[in-house]
Design a protein around this motif. Sequence first.
Motif, short mmCIF file in Angstrom:
data_model
loop_
_atom_site.label_atom_id
_atom_site.label_comp_id
_atom_site.label_asym_id
_atom_site.label_seq_id
_atom_site.Cartn_x
_atom_site.Cartn_y
_atom_site.Cartn_z
N SER A 20 29.27 -56.16 -11.07
CA SER A 20 29.31 -57.45 -10.40
C SER A 20 30.52 -57.52 -9.49
O SER A 20 31.59 -57.01 -9.82
CB SER A 20 29.39 -58.59 -11.42
N CYS A 21 30.33 -58.16 -8.38
CA CYS A 21 31.42 -58.43 -7.43
C CYS A 21 31.47 -59.93 -7.21
O CYS A 21 30.49 -60.51 -6.73
CB CYS A 21 31.18 -57.69 -6.13
N THR A 22 32.58 -60.53 -7.58
CA THR A 22 32.71 -61.98 -7.42
C THR A 22 33.96 -62.29 -6.61
O THR A 22 34.86 -61.47 -6.47
CB THR A 22 32.81 -62.68 -8.78
N SER A 23 33.99 -63.51 -6.08
CA SER A 23 35.14 -63.99 -5.35
C SER A 23 35.56 -65.30 -5.98
O SER A 23 34.75 -66.23 -6.07
CB SER A 23 34.79 -64.20 -3.89
N SER A 24 36.79 -65.37 -6.41
CA SER A 24 37.25 -66.57 -7.08
C SER A 24 37.35 -67.72 -6.09
O SER A 24 38.07 -67.65 -5.10
CB SER A 24 38.63 -66.32 -7.73
N GLY A 25 36.57 -68.76 -6.35
CA GLY A 25 36.67 -69.97 -5.57
C GLY A 25 36.02 -69.94 -4.20
O GLY A 25 36.23 -70.84 -3.40
N ARG A 26 35.28 -68.88 -3.91
CA ARG A 26 34.67 -68.83 -2.58
C ARG A 26 33.33 -68.11 -2.66
O ARG A 26 33.20 -67.08 -3.30
CB ARG A 26 35.59 -68.10 -1.62
N THR A 27 32.35 -68.69 -1.98
CA THR A 27 31.05 -68.03 -1.94
C THR A 27 31.12 -66.77 -1.10
O THR A 27 31.91 -66.67 -0.17
CB THR A 27 29.99 -68.98 -1.36
N LEU A 28 30.28 -65.84 -1.44
CA LEU A 28 30.21 -64.60 -0.67
C LEU A 28 29.09 -64.63 0.35
O LEU A 28 28.80 -63.61 0.98
CB LEU A 28 30.02 -63.42 -1.63
N SER A 29 28.46 -65.78 0.51
CA SER A 29 27.28 -65.86 1.37
C SER A 29 27.59 -65.59 2.83
O SER A 29 26.68 -65.28 3.60
CB SER A 29 26.63 -67.24 1.22
N ARG A 30 28.85 -65.70 3.20
CA ARG A 30 29.18 -65.46 4.61
C ARG A 30 29.63 -64.03 4.89
O ARG A 30 30.02 -63.71 6.01
CB ARG A 30 30.29 -66.42 5.04
N TYR A 31 29.63 -63.22 3.84
CA TYR A 31 30.21 -61.89 3.98
C TYR A 31 29.19 -60.77 3.78
O TYR A 31 28.31 -60.85 2.92
CB TYR A 31 31.34 -61.71 2.96
#
Length: 125
Positions: A20-31
């Motif tokens: 899993s790759c997550t970003s704390s506090g930010r969606t990854l939908s733009r990346y």
Amino acid sequence: VQLQASGGGLVQAGGSLRLSCTSSGRTLSRYDIGWFRQAPGKEREFVAASRWNGGNTFYADSVKGRFTISRDNAKTTVFLQMNSLKPEDTAVYYCAADSRVIVSQYSNARVYDFWGQGTLVTVSS
């Protein structure tokens, strides 16, 4: 954006893991997201990538048909499902992100601005 890769571990050959790759506090939908790996003594190599909208995916020849990159509906996590693992898949796996990656450059680690800390995958024979 700060990325965190997780889900690594020790598995026997033929087994499966899901990273899993997550970003704390930010969606990854733009990346655009890429997965790379680095084995001991070897250079970092491309594994898979997903465009920001999830519409296009790219894979290294060595993992095609075995690995699948996907995103969750909320676009907060990008997964790398790894099946039929082989000892040569042993490496530290990293996820990387960039706001827009040219299609021809998805496998180029240098174009990604943001990187996670890596998660170790060990496949025993």
